[in-house]
Design an enzyme around this catalytic site. Structure first.
Site, PDB file in Angstrom:
ATOM      1  N   GLY A   1       0.766  -1.234   0.000  1.00  0.00           N
ATOM      2  CA  GLY A   1       0.000   0.000   0.000  1.00  0.00           C
ATOM      3  C   GLY A   1       0.796   1.282   0.000  1.00  0.00           C
ATOM      4  O   GLY A   1       0.284   2.333  -0.404  1.00  0.00           O
TER       5      GLY A   1
ATOM      6  N   PHE B   1       9.855  -4.420  -2.308  1.00  0.00           N
ATOM      7  CA  PHE B   1      10.729  -3.805  -1.312  1.00  0.00           C
ATOM      8  C   PHE B   1      11.512  -4.868  -0.565  1.00  0.00           C
ATOM      9  O   PHE B   1      11.178  -6.056  -0.601  1.00  0.00           O
ATOM     10  CB  PHE B   1       9.916  -2.983  -0.308  1.00  0.00           C
ATOM     11  CG  PHE B   1       9.169  -1.827  -0.900  1.00  0.00           C
ATOM     12  CD1 PHE B   1       9.694  -1.091  -1.950  1.00  0.00           C
ATOM     13  CD2 PHE B   1       7.919  -1.463  -0.415  1.00  0.00           C
ATOM     14  CE1 PHE B   1       9.014  -0.020  -2.498  1.00  0.00           C
ATOM     15  CE2 PHE B   1       7.225  -0.396  -0.949  1.00  0.00           C
ATOM     16  CZ  PHE B   1       7.770   0.335  -2.000  1.00  0.00           C
ATOM     17  N   GLY B   2      12.554  -4.425   0.152  1.00  0.00           N
ATOM     18  CA  GLY B   2      13.249  -5.364   1.031  1.00  0.00           C
ATOM     19  C   GLY B   2      12.318  -5.839   2.121  1.00  0.00           C
ATOM     20  O   GLY B   2      12.224  -7.024   2.426  1.00  0.00           O
ATOM     21  N   GLY B   3      11.623  -4.892   2.717  1.00  0.00           N
ATOM     22  CA  GLY B   3      10.637  -5.207   3.731  1.00  0.00           C
ATOM     23  C   GLY B   3       9.616  -4.100   3.803  1.00  0.00           C
ATOM     24  O   GLY B   3       9.853  -2.977   3.360  1.00  0.00           O
TER      25      GLY B   3
ATOM     26  N   GLU C   1       6.918  -2.564   6.765  1.00  0.00           N
ATOM     27  CA  GLU C   1       6.738  -2.645   8.203  1.00  0.00           C
ATOM     28  C   GLU C   1       5.291  -2.742   8.648  1.00  0.00           C
ATOM     29  O   GLU C   1       4.897  -2.174   9.677  1.00  0.00           O
ATOM     30  CB  GLU C   1       7.379  -1.417   8.842  1.00  0.00           C
ATOM     31  CG  GLU C   1       6.750  -0.079   8.458  1.00  0.00           C
ATOM     32  CD  GLU C   1       7.305   0.574   7.208  1.00  0.00           C
ATOM     33  OE1 GLU C   1       7.053   1.763   6.979  1.00  0.00           O
ATOM     34  OE2 GLU C   1       8.013  -0.114   6.438  1.00  0.00           O
TER      35      GLU C   1
ATOM     36  N   HIS D   1      15.678  -3.139  10.801  1.00  0.00           N
ATOM     37  CA  HIS D   1      15.071  -1.927  10.243  1.00  0.00           C
ATOM     38  C   HIS D   1      13.545  -1.992  10.323  1.00  0.00           C
ATOM     39  O   HIS D   1      12.899  -1.055  10.811  1.00  0.00           O
ATOM     40  CB  HIS D   1      15.519  -1.751   8.793  1.00  0.00           C
ATOM     41  CG  HIS D   1      15.010  -0.491   8.156  1.00  0.00           C
ATOM     42  ND1 HIS D   1      15.725   0.676   8.139  1.00  0.00           N
ATOM     43  CD2 HIS D   1      13.838  -0.218   7.533  1.00  0.00           C
ATOM     44  CE1 HIS D   1      15.033   1.619   7.528  1.00  0.00           C
ATOM     45  NE2 HIS D   1      13.869   1.094   7.149  1.00  0.00           N
ATOM     46  N   GLU D   2      12.974  -3.099   9.841  1.00  0.00           N
ATOM     47  CA  GLU D   2      11.512  -3.199   9.830  1.00  0.00           C
ATOM     48  C   GLU D   2      10.953  -3.237  11.247  1.00  0.00           C
ATOM     49  O   GLU D   2       9.887  -2.659  11.517  1.00  0.00           O
ATOM     50  CB  GLU D   2      11.064  -4.422   9.032  1.00  0.00           C
ATOM     51  CG  GLU D   2      11.570  -4.478   7.602  1.00  0.00           C
ATOM     52  CD  GLU D   2      11.315  -3.195   6.808  1.00  0.00           C
ATOM     53  OE1 GLU D   2      10.312  -2.506   7.081  1.00  0.00           O
ATOM     54  OE2 GLU D   2      12.123  -2.858   5.930  1.00  0.00           O
TER      55      GLU D   2
ATOM     56  N   HIS E   1      10.610   0.183  12.788  1.00  0.00           N
ATOM     57  CA  HIS E   1       9.421   0.921  12.358  1.00  0.00           C
ATOM     58  C   HIS E   1       8.262   0.772  13.342  1.00  0.00           C
ATOM     59  O   HIS E   1       7.318   1.571  13.306  1.00  0.00           O
ATOM     60  CB  HIS E   1       8.976   0.440  10.979  1.00  0.00           C
ATOM     61  CG  HIS E   1       9.613   1.158   9.839  1.00  0.00           C
ATOM     62  ND1 HIS E   1       9.489   2.517   9.649  1.00  0.00           N
ATOM     63  CD2 HIS E   1      10.361   0.703   8.797  1.00  0.00           C
ATOM     64  CE1 HIS E   1      10.137   2.871   8.547  1.00  0.00           C
ATOM     65  NE2 HIS E   1      10.684   1.796   8.016  1.00  0.00           N
TER      66      HIS E   1
ATOM     67  N   GLU F   1      11.680   7.001   7.802  1.00  0.00           N
ATOM     68  CA  GLU F   1      12.829   6.191   7.398  1.00  0.00           C
ATOM     69  C   GLU F   1      14.155   6.648   8.011  1.00  0.00           C
ATOM     70  O   GLU F   1      15.014   5.820   8.297  1.00  0.00           O
ATOM     71  CB  GLU F   1      12.941   6.171   5.868  1.00  0.00           C
ATOM     72  CG  GLU F   1      11.771   5.477   5.188  1.00  0.00           C
ATOM     73  CD  GLU F   1      11.620   4.019   5.573  1.00  0.00           C
ATOM     74  OE1 GLU F   1      12.520   3.462   6.226  1.00  0.00           O
ATOM     75  OE2 GLU F   1      10.585   3.430   5.225  1.00  0.00           O
TER      76      GLU F   1
ATOM     77  N   ASP G   1       6.056   8.578  -4.377  1.00  0.00           N
ATOM     78  CA  ASP G   1       7.078   7.563  -4.573  1.00  0.00           C
ATOM     79  C   ASP G   1       8.409   8.176  -4.998  1.00  0.00           C
ATOM     80  O   ASP G   1       9.478   7.615  -4.740  1.00  0.00           O
ATOM     81  CB  ASP G   1       6.599   6.562  -5.631  1.00  0.00           C
ATOM     82  CG  ASP G   1       7.334   5.246  -5.566  1.00  0.00           C
ATOM     83  OD1 ASP G   1       7.404   4.671  -4.468  1.00  0.00           O
ATOM     84  OD2 ASP G   1       7.843   4.796  -6.599  1.00  0.00           O
TER      85      ASP G   1
ATOM     86  N   TYR H   1      16.477   8.036   4.121  1.00  0.00           N
ATOM     87  CA  TYR H   1      17.020   7.026   5.017  1.00  0.00           C
ATOM     88  C   TYR H   1      18.352   7.488   5.629  1.00  0.00           C
ATOM     89  O   TYR H   1      18.505   7.546   6.854  1.00  0.00           O
ATOM     90  CB  TYR H   1      17.264   5.722   4.260  1.00  0.00           C
ATOM     91  CG  TYR H   1      16.028   5.010   3.782  1.00  0.00           C
ATOM     92  CD1 TYR H   1      15.611   3.837   4.395  1.00  0.00           C
ATOM     93  CD2 TYR H   1      15.298   5.478   2.698  1.00  0.00           C
ATOM     94  CE1 TYR H   1      14.492   3.154   3.947  1.00  0.00           C
ATOM     95  CE2 TYR H   1      14.173   4.808   2.236  1.00  0.00           C
ATOM     96  CZ  TYR H   1      13.773   3.650   2.869  1.00  0.00           C
ATOM     97  OH  TYR H   1      12.660   2.984   2.425  1.00  0.00           O
TER      98      TYR H   1
ATOM     99  N   ARG I   1      12.790  -6.873  -6.434  1.00  0.00           N
ATOM    100  CA  ARG I   1      13.082  -5.870  -5.411  1.00  0.00           C
ATOM    101  C   ARG I   1      13.632  -4.609  -6.079  1.00  0.00           C
ATOM    102  O   ARG I   1      14.703  -4.628  -6.700  1.00  0.00           O
ATOM    103  CB  ARG I   1      14.076  -6.426  -4.403  1.00  0.00           C
ATOM    104  CG  ARG I   1      14.348  -5.525  -3.225  1.00  0.00           C
ATOM    105  CD  ARG I   1      15.262  -6.226  -2.237  1.00  0.00           C
ATOM    106  NE  ARG I   1      15.662  -5.352  -1.143  1.00  0.00           N
ATOM    107  CZ  ARG I   1      16.523  -5.692  -0.184  1.00  0.00           C
ATOM    108  NH1 ARG I   1      17.065  -6.911  -0.197  1.00  0.00           N
ATOM    109  NH2 ARG I   1      16.847  -4.844   0.764  1.00  0.00           N
ATOM    110  N   ARG I   2      12.922  -3.514  -5.948  1.00  0.00           N
ATOM    111  CA  ARG I   2      13.264  -2.303  -6.694  1.00  0.00           C
ATOM    112  C   ARG I   2      14.659  -1.789  -6.363  1.00  0.00           C
ATOM    113  O   ARG I   2      15.338  -1.219  -7.235  1.00  0.00           O
ATOM    114  CB  ARG I   2      12.219  -1.214  -6.434  1.00  0.00           C
ATOM    115  CG  ARG I   2      12.425   0.029  -7.270  1.00  0.00           C
ATOM    116  CD  ARG I   2      11.283   0.998  -7.140  1.00  0.00           C
ATOM    117  NE  ARG I   2      11.112   1.483  -5.777  1.00  0.00           N
ATOM    118  CZ  ARG I   2      10.239   2.436  -5.442  1.00  0.00           C
ATOM    119  NH1 ARG I   2       9.464   2.976  -6.369  1.00  0.00           N
ATOM    120  NH2 ARG I   2      10.121   2.829  -4.181  1.00  0.00           N
ATOM    121  N   LYS I   3      15.103  -1.969  -5.141  1.00  0.00           N
ATOM    122  CA  LYS I   3      16.434  -1.514  -4.748  1.00  0.00           C
ATOM    123  C   LYS I   3      17.504  -2.092  -5.654  1.00  0.00           C
ATOM    124  O   LYS I   3      18.526  -1.437  -5.932  1.00  0.00           O
ATOM    125  CB  LYS I   3      16.696  -1.929  -3.302  1.00  0.00           C
ATOM    126  CG  LYS I   3      18.116  -1.673  -2.829  1.00  0.00           C
ATOM    127  CD  LYS I   3      18.359  -2.208  -1.437  1.00  0.00           C
ATOM    128  CE  LYS I   3      19.821  -2.042  -1.040  1.00  0.00           C
ATOM    129  NZ  LYS I   3      20.103  -2.538   0.324  1.00  0.00           N
TER     130      LYS I   3
END
Length: 613
Positions: free
Chosen positions: A136, A268-270, A272, A296-297, A300, A319, A376, A384, A557-559
């Protein structure tokens, strides 16, 4: 318990049609059926409304929803209208309340709803059943939930989700019926409840062949059965992480902390989502080397979920603070050196991001102006890593003990509330700086938040372990044999640092020696593989192209995906055909978050190449 809506000018959400000063959503009750054949969810959303005196309408956010009807609690029809649709924001749904404090919307999502990823059995680990997950953040939940989709309008919620048997549904809430109940037609219904007000983007759903394994008294992991053992082994330290975070910043207020390892398409990586962090399988390196992502998650749960940015202009408040806490958790569990290595890698990414954008670019500020932009666009490493550096700079100036006391109090004072940059700075000044003019001048607070680039007082945490790596990278560039390197004994962060430190121009035999000696193209560590592929692309190293293609078509994963495609495009006649060929195969497997980014990247290619994408 409902968090107040901020009415200050800096808290106005330009990415939502909602007018919370008139009427706001306080609770959402979903009753939905998942249709895997049609790729739609449909049913009802019942919204509790808090309206100002004299207000007779509420404005909701929607995008692509097929609205059938809107009624009040007694089933009487209410007038409603969908406004003109915007490509980014969707369309406002205006409902005339006629005195109602609860409305029920009957609707379906569109088959191409951007928040929902429908996977065929072939796209899953088990290859037997389909899978569905939602994503979301930032403003995508309006594609499957008609509500006020703004992080500043926190809402409690509940849900009844019907799925085909034998699939299981999980959500970012208390699971009231873990095994579900049989319903007419052969499906199963699952019930969920979130009694704490959350930002709407944190409502999340996953449906599939899902199994569970406990990791501790209040932690556990979901995954497809074939992935569950590996996931549980990798995430075994999670309970210890929760304990470490609580010791630093106060009690964990969400009950359980569970995770779900999703199929590779997760962008994503994660993510939260409260009580149920969504994770990419690229975190499963087999040696727990990438568990900083879990830290990290988990962080959050305090920064982002407990205290949330009121608008996406202040994404850094989620972040940046979270990245700082991630470093503290890693230090508590694994020592200062391991934490310092991860922090210095982040500093590298920050410097590169500022160089790419330009030191005077407004996109290098913490507080952003996102007018006429998809939020976005603001989700970069600036939020971050610059945000975390800001907090480390304050910590250095006032001392860790004093800073920890302030940060813990910050979470208590603003629990379950939205926050803006202005409110954050006001809290700092009132509760930490306390009219100390020397400290105020030393910290340069407004410069950090509202000005581009990096202030001169930025604190940089350096890793001793990287100094050896840098020396060996220089030696290898000058001709030292690959076998002389300490690469196999290094941490993954040191390996990434080494690969990033090598010249972008190396002879093919030197690249081949690295790959052959350390099997880089077959690395199980996604971060190491990514760094190697970036080096290979920079050198137009053809033997690495099969590994590149496997990586880009096996995860979304977009990263990783976006920079690799960007690097290919930058290589002109060599890289662009490779990019378009791979993207043609990979795009159908990517979530809309990743696909949208690559679509924008490739849109300016020559027409004959763009067609392939």
């Amino acid at each position: 318990m409902v968090a107040p809506v901020l009415l200050t000018e800096d808290a106005k959400d330009i990415h939502s049609y909602a007018i919370p000063a008139e009427a706001r959503v306080t609770h959402v009750a979903l009753d939905l059926v998942t249709d895997f054949d049609a790729r739609q969810v449909g049913g009802t959303a019942t919204l509790d409304i808090q309206a100002a005196e004299g207000a007779n309408r509420i404005v909701l956010d929607t995008k692509g929803l097929q609205i059938r009807s809107v009624t009040n609690a007694q089933g009487q029809m209410l007038p409603w209208k969908l406004g003109n649709a915007d490509e980014t924001l969707g369309a406002p749904l205006t409902v005339q309340l006629n005195g109602a404090d609860q409305i029920k919307i009957t609707y379906k999502s569109a088959p191409d709803a951007a928040a929902l990823q429908w996977l065929s059995p072939e796209q899953t680990s088990g290859k037997k059943y389909p899978f569905l997950f939602s994503q979301g953040q930032a403003i995508l939940n309006r594609t499957w939930i008609p509500t006020q989709d703004s992080p500043g309008i926190r809402q409690t919620w509940e849900a009844r989700i019907v799925v085909p048997a034998p699939l299981k549904a999980v959500m970012s809430a208390q699971n009231l019926m873990p095994e579900g109940e049989e319903v007419e037609g052969g499906g199963r219904a699952f019930h969920f409840k979130m009694d704490k007000p959350v930002a709407p983007y944190l409502i999340a759903l996953a449906v599939g062949d899902i199994a569970f394994q406990s990791l501790g008294p209040r932690t556990g992991v979901y995954a497809e059965p074939s992935m569950l053992k590996a996931a549980a082994n990798e995430l075994a330290d999670t309970e210890r992480m929760v304990e470490a975070a609580e010791a630093l910043y106060g009690p964990y207020r969400w009950g359980r902390y569970d995770m779900i390892v999703l199929p590779p398409a997760f962008p994503f990586g994660g993510m939260e989502n409260p009580r149920l962090t969504f994770l990419t399988p690229t975190v499963l390196a087999g040696d727990k080397s990438l568990v900083s992502l879990i830290a990290h998650e988990l962080a959050h749960s305090w920064s982002g979920n407990l205290v949330t940015n009121a608008t996406w202009a202040d994404f850094w408040l989620n972040e940046g603070v979270t990245s700082y806490i991630e470093g503290r958790i890693m230090e508590e569990l694994y020592g200062r050196e391991r934490a310092a290595q991860l922090i210095e890698l982040g500093w590298e990414e920050l410097e590169a991001a500022i160089q790419d954008a330009g030191a005077e670019s407004p996109m290098t500020r913490l507080h952003l102006d996102l007018a006429d932009q998809d939020p976005d666009e603001g989700m970069s490493s600036i939020a971050y890593d610059k945000g975390a550096a800001f907090l480390r700079t304050i910590e250095k100036a006032v001392g860790r003990q004093r800073f920890d006391q302030w940060l813990r109090g910050y979470f208590d004072r603003h629990a379950f509330q939205p926050i803006t940059s202005a409110l954050f700075l006001a809290d700092l000044r009132k509760n930490l700086i306390q009219n100390d003019e020397r400290l105020e001048q030393l910290l340069r607070l407004d410069e950090w938040v509202y000005q581009p680039g990096l202030p001169a007082n930025a604190v940089v945490l350096r890793s001793e372990g990287f100094r050896v790596v840098d020396q060996q990278a220089q030696a290898y560039a000058l001709g030292a044999p690959a076998a002389s390197l300490g690469f196999p004994k290094w941490s993954y962060a040191q390996q990434v640092r080494f690969l990033n430190a090598l010249p972008r121009e190396l002879p093919e035999e030197r690249l081949s020696a690295l790959d052959t000696t350390f099997n880089l193209s077959q690395s199980n560590n996604s971060e190491v593989l990514f760094a190697w592929l970036q080096l290979a692309i920079a050198n137009r190293y053809d033997p690495a192209v099969p590994a590149l293609e496997r990586f880009l078509t096996s995860q979304g994963r977009r990263k990783f995906v976006a920079p690799l495609f960007d690097s290919l495009v930058a290589q002109g006649e060599w890289g662009r055909p490779i990019a378009t060929r791979i993207y043609e195969a990979a795009r159908p497997t990517y979530h809309a978050v990743t696909a949208g980014t690559i679509d924008r990247l490739l849109k300016d290619l020559p027409e004959e190449q763009a067609k392939a994408a």
